[in-house]
Write a protein that holds these residues in place. Structure first.
Motif, PDB file in Angstrom:
ATOM      1  N   SER A  86       0.832  -1.204   0.000  1.00 41.45           N
ATOM      2  CA  SER A  86       0.000   0.000   0.000  1.00 41.45           C
ATOM      3  C   SER A  86       0.874   1.264   0.000  1.00 41.45           C
ATOM      4  O   SER A  86       2.069   1.206   0.213  1.00 41.45           O
ATOM      5  CB  SER A  86      -0.949  -0.002   1.200  1.00 41.45           C
ATOM      6  OG  SER A  86      -0.215  -0.133   2.397  1.00 41.45           O
ATOM      7  N   LYS A  87       0.219   2.402  -0.231  1.00 41.64           N
ATOM      8  CA  LYS A  87       0.942   3.667  -0.396  1.00 41.64           C
ATOM      9  C   LYS A  87       1.532   4.174   0.924  1.00 41.64           C
ATOM     10  O   LYS A  87       1.302   3.594   1.983  1.00 41.64           O
ATOM     11  CB  LYS A  87       0.010   4.716  -1.016  1.00 41.64           C
ATOM     12  CG  LYS A  87      -0.402   4.375  -2.460  1.00 41.64           C
ATOM     13  CD  LYS A  87      -1.230   5.507  -3.099  1.00 41.64           C
ATOM     14  CE  LYS A  87      -1.636   5.146  -4.521  1.00 41.64           C
ATOM     15  NZ  LYS A  87      -2.448   6.236  -5.151  1.00 41.64           N
ATOM     16  N   LEU A  88       2.282   5.270   0.846  1.00 39.87           N
ATOM     17  CA  LEU A  88       3.040   5.737   2.015  1.00 39.87           C
ATOM     18  C   LEU A  88       2.144   6.284   3.122  1.00 39.87           C
ATOM     19  O   LEU A  88       2.445   6.117   4.302  1.00 39.87           O
ATOM     20  CB  LEU A  88       4.060   6.804   1.570  1.00 39.87           C
ATOM     21  CG  LEU A  88       5.093   7.277   2.597  1.00 39.87           C
ATOM     22  CD1 LEU A  88       5.830   6.103   3.227  1.00 39.87           C
ATOM     23  CD2 LEU A  88       6.090   8.244   1.943  1.00 39.87           C
ATOM     24  N   PHE A  89       1.043   6.917   2.739  1.00 38.75           N
ATOM     25  CA  PHE A  89       0.200   7.536   3.776  1.00 38.75           C
ATOM     26  C   PHE A  89      -1.273   7.147   3.695  1.00 38.75           C
ATOM     27  O   PHE A  89      -2.115   7.766   4.326  1.00 38.75           O
ATOM     28  CB  PHE A  89       0.322   9.066   3.713  1.00 38.75           C
ATOM     29  CG  PHE A  89       1.729   9.567   3.912  1.00 38.75           C
ATOM     30  CD1 PHE A  89       2.353   9.446   5.153  1.00 38.75           C
ATOM     31  CD2 PHE A  89       2.436  10.146   2.861  1.00 38.75           C
ATOM     32  CE1 PHE A  89       3.656   9.901   5.339  1.00 38.75           C
ATOM     33  CE2 PHE A  89       3.730  10.609   3.040  1.00 38.75           C
ATOM     34  CZ  PHE A  89       4.343  10.481   4.281  1.00 38.75           C
ATOM     35  N   CYS A  90      -1.621   6.158   2.861  1.00 40.02           N
ATOM     36  CA  CYS A  90      -3.018   5.718   2.740  1.00 40.02           C
ATOM     37  C   CYS A  90      -3.034   4.249   2.345  1.00 40.02           C
ATOM     38  O   CYS A  90      -2.020   3.706   1.944  1.00 40.02           O
ATOM     39  CB  CYS A  90      -3.774   6.588   1.733  1.00 40.02           C
ATOM     40  SG  CYS A  90      -3.146   6.458   0.044  1.00 40.02           S
ATOM     41  N   PRO A  91      -4.199   3.587   2.437  1.00 44.55           N
ATOM     42  CA  PRO A  91      -4.243   2.137   2.156  1.00 44.55           C
ATOM     43  C   PRO A  91      -4.360   1.790   0.665  1.00 44.55           C
ATOM     44  O   PRO A  91      -4.493   0.610   0.350  1.00 44.55           O
ATOM     45  CB  PRO A  91      -5.495   1.664   2.908  1.00 44.55           C
ATOM     46  CG  PRO A  91      -6.179   2.871   3.419  1.00 44.55           C
ATOM     47  CD  PRO A  91      -5.493   4.093   2.934  1.00 44.55           C
ATOM     48  N   CYS A  92      -4.296   2.750  -0.236  1.00 46.57           N
ATOM     49  CA  CYS A  92      -4.430   2.437  -1.667  1.00 46.57           C
ATOM     50  C   CYS A  92      -3.320   1.498  -2.127  1.00 46.57           C
ATOM     51  O   CYS A  92      -2.181   1.641  -1.694  1.00 46.57           O
ATOM     52  CB  CYS A  92      -4.361   3.720  -2.503  1.00 46.57           C
ATOM     53  SG  CYS A  92      -5.758   4.794  -2.264  1.00 46.57           S
ATOM     54  N   PRO A  93      -3.648   0.556  -3.045  1.00 44.83           N
ATOM     55  CA  PRO A  93      -2.618  -0.374  -3.516  1.00 44.83           C
ATOM     56  C   PRO A  93      -1.568   0.311  -4.404  1.00 44.83           C
ATOM     57  O   PRO A  93      -1.857   1.312  -5.065  1.00 44.83           O
ATOM     58  CB  PRO A  93      -3.402  -1.418  -4.323  1.00 44.83           C
ATOM     59  CG  PRO A  93      -4.727  -0.822  -4.598  1.00 44.83           C
ATOM     60  CD  PRO A  93      -4.972   0.264  -3.594  1.00 44.83           C
ATOM     61  N   THR A  94      -0.379  -0.264  -4.418  1.00 46.20           N
ATOM     62  CA  THR A  94       0.724   0.315  -5.200  1.00 46.20           C
ATOM     63  C   THR A  94       0.946  -0.427  -6.509  1.00 46.20           C
ATOM     64  O   THR A  94       1.868  -0.110  -7.241  1.00 46.20           O
ATOM     65  CB  THR A  94       2.035   0.226  -4.402  1.00 46.20           C
ATOM     66  OG1 THR A  94       2.184  -1.125  -3.958  1.00 46.20           O
ATOM     67  CG2 THR A  94       2.035   1.151  -3.220  1.00 46.20           C
ATOM     68  N   SER A  95       0.099  -1.439  -6.808  1.00 51.16           N
ATOM     69  CA  SER A  95       0.376  -2.285  -7.974  1.00 51.16           C
ATOM     70  C   SER A  95       0.344  -1.479  -9.266  1.00 51.16           C
ATOM     71  O   SER A  95      -0.421  -0.528  -9.416  1.00 51.16           O
ATOM     72  CB  SER A  95      -0.608  -3.437  -8.034  1.00 51.16           C
ATOM     73  OG  SER A  95      -1.917  -2.952  -7.877  1.00 51.16           O
ATOM     74  N   PHE A  96       1.202  -1.902 -10.205  1.00 55.27           N
ATOM     75  CA  PHE A  96       1.417  -1.185 -11.460  1.00 55.27           C
ATOM     76  C   PHE A  96       0.417  -1.644 -12.511  1.00 55.27           C
ATOM     77  O   PHE A  96      -0.007  -2.786 -12.518  1.00 55.27           O
ATOM     78  CB  PHE A  96       2.856  -1.489 -11.928  1.00 55.27           C
ATOM     79  CG  PHE A  96       3.257  -0.771 -13.182  1.00 55.27           C
ATOM     80  CD1 PHE A  96       3.696   0.548 -13.136  1.00 55.27           C
ATOM     81  CD2 PHE A  96       3.218  -1.420 -14.404  1.00 55.27           C
ATOM     82  CE1 PHE A  96       4.078   1.212 -14.291  1.00 55.27           C
ATOM     83  CE2 PHE A  96       3.598  -0.769 -15.568  1.00 55.27           C
ATOM     84  CZ  PHE A  96       4.031   0.546 -15.506  1.00 55.27           C
TER      85      PHE A  96
END
Ligand code: ADP
Ligand code: MG
Ligand code: ZN
Length: 477
Positions: free
Chosen positions: A20-30
């Motif tokens: 997940s992202k640095l400051f929120c739960p959003c996924p980081t997948s490309f």
């Protein structure tokens, strides 16, 4: 040799391998459809509050420790303010005057084997921006899926001297981060990016020359070429009586040239200040020590160990430590095989790696470590010959069969029944009385002829050692 010396410092942005992202739960997948991995925090909606990703801190700390930096018990997130469409909050959260870690170094090897060490000035955490995508018809869209993705910025001292050195440093750094599990090493997808600062100065001078910063070159080869071009360009500017302007430049691969993007004459003012929504990041000294103690074995010591303790050639040790998945495959197969490391290494190098494929941190192999170990064990125990092993290997690939099963299915088991081999040997000798007489008269090289005949009769399934021994006994009786 010219009258000038080149000075290069690299700023690497490496995406941390968090889900997940640095400051929120959003996924980081490309690769997701644009603007599907977003939420009020990474969109910068009013009132949304950031919460620091603990895993990102662990990974950044691991990178800092592996590069021998001092990790600070307190570091501070600041706002770097500027306007750009891919930056929804109007500022980037980054670490500025109180970074996570400072003062380390990285040793790397040049093509000819010479080892160099370069200082690392700092490592800090920050969030990535989104992406502007420019369409054919002059329209542009902004994709904010990447906005808020955790990065570490790794800043080298201005101590590199050529494009080749810069490329070697980058490769070593990329491999190190791969082995640490910190970054996926994927230059094409932009998860490992580099800005190269280049200046020249008269040989022997102390003061640094004015630098140009080449932005976001996405391959090791291009970084090297861009730096080499830039050094030549700056030399020509000075040689013709000009002065170097501090500027940001791009790299045009088609022309093989760098080109000016913008001047840095008017110093940028980002109006940095500590982010009031984020408390200072505090790391307990005990936690830092624990992280240091749990670092995995790094590529360089691993290569050394494969050579010194396992007895592999430096070449084999180098190939097996070129990727963390290869090293892990080798170590797992060796542990299951429980035999000579060279036998595992040789089969890996000559067969398995030829069918392996690598993409960033991911790798796929045509067989599993257990299958390779099982296969080598069959050879070791004399159940199949080395030649048969190749055939079994071919049938094993991309299946989950066991090597023993394939040997059985193919009816390949080595014939080791002494009585039946002896009967066969007697038959062969009886059928070749003339050669037997010649052998007994001293033409002992004929042994090979008899062995060959027996092996042919058994379609290669007899144990050659046993055939040899039985024939010799019969012939000298
Ligand atoms: P920024 O580029 O963000 O202003 P710095 O001034 O700290 O940050 O420099 C960043 C990078 O530029 C570092 O890798 C540093 O080694 C390199 N660098 C600084 N001065 C020079 C120079 N005169 N020539 C080449 N590289 C330089
Ligand atoms: Mg810079
Ligand atoms: Zn989000």
């Amino acid at each position: 040799m010219t009258a000038y010396e080149a000075v290069i410092g690299l700023e690497v942005h490496a995406q941390l391998l968090t889900s997940s992202k640095l400051f929120c739960p959003c996924p980081t997948s490309f690769g997701a459809p644009p603007n599907t991995h977003v939420c009020p925090v990474c969109l910068g909606l009013p009132g949304a509050l950031p919460v620091l990703n603990r895993r990102a801190v662990e990974l950044a700390t691991r990178a800092a420790l592996a590069l021998r930096l001092t990790v600070h018990p307190t570091s501070i997130f600041a706002r770097k303010n500027y306007f750009y469409p891919d930056l929804p909050k109007g500022y980037q959260i980054s670490q500025f005057d109180r970074p996570l870690a400072t003062e380390g170094s990285l040793a790397f090897e040049l093509e000819g084997g010479e080892v160099r060490s370069v200082g690392i000035q700092r490592i800090h955490m920050e969030e990535d921006a989104g992406k502007n995508i420019h369409g054919q018809g002059g329209d542009s869209i902004v994709d904010l899926n990447r906005a808020g993705t955790p990065l570490v910025e790794i800043v080298s001292a201005p101590e590199l001297r050529s494009g080749a050195e810069a490329a070697a440093y980058l490769k070593t750094l990329r491999d190190l981060l791969l082995f640490l599990g910190v970054n996926d090493g994927n230059l094409e997808e932009g998860s490992f990016r580099c800005d190269a600062n280049v200046s020249i100065r008269p040989r022997g001078a102390q003061r640094l020359g004015t630098r140009c910063e080449i932005k976001n070159v996405n391959s090791f080869r291009f970084v090297q070429k861009a730096i080499e071009f830039e050094i030549l360009r700056q030399e020509q500017v000075l040689a013709s009586g000009g002065t170097i302007l501090q500027e940001t430049r791009g790299w045009n691969e088609r022309d093989g040239r760098t080109f000016s993007l913008r001047s840095k004459e008017e110093a940028e003012d980002y109006r940095y200040f500590p982010d009031p929504d984020l408390p200072p990041l505090r790391l307990e000294p005990a936690a830092i020590e624990a992280a240091a103690a749990s670092l995995p074995e790094l590529p360089e010591p691993k290569r050394e160990r494969y050579h010194r303790s396992l007895g592999l050639t430096p070449y084999a040790a180098g190939v097996l430590t070129a990727h963390p998945r290869t090293a892990a495959f080798f170590e797992e197969a060796l542990a299951l095989f429980q035999g000579d490391a060279n036998k595992v290494a040789n089969f890996l190098l000559s067969e398995v790696l030829a069918g392996a494929s690598f993409r960033g941190i991911d790798a796929t192999f045509p067989v599993s470590p257990a299958q390779l170990a099982g296969l080598l064990r069959l050879v070791e125990d004399g159940a199949i010959s080395g030649k048969q092993a190749k055939e079994v290997y071919a049938a094993l690939q991309h299946t989950d069969a066991s090597p023993a099963q394939i040997v059985r299915d193919k009816g390949m088991e080595v014939l080791r029944d002494e009585a039946s081999i002896e009967a066969l040997c007697r038959r062969i000798l009886d059928a070749n009385q003339r050669q037997v007489d010649a052998y007994r008269a001293g033409k002992t090289a004929l042994l090979g002829f008899f062995v060959g005949a027996v092996m042919k009769e058994t379609k290669g399934s007899a144990s050659p050692a046993l055939v040899n021994a039985i024939l010799t006994r019969l012939l000298t009786a």
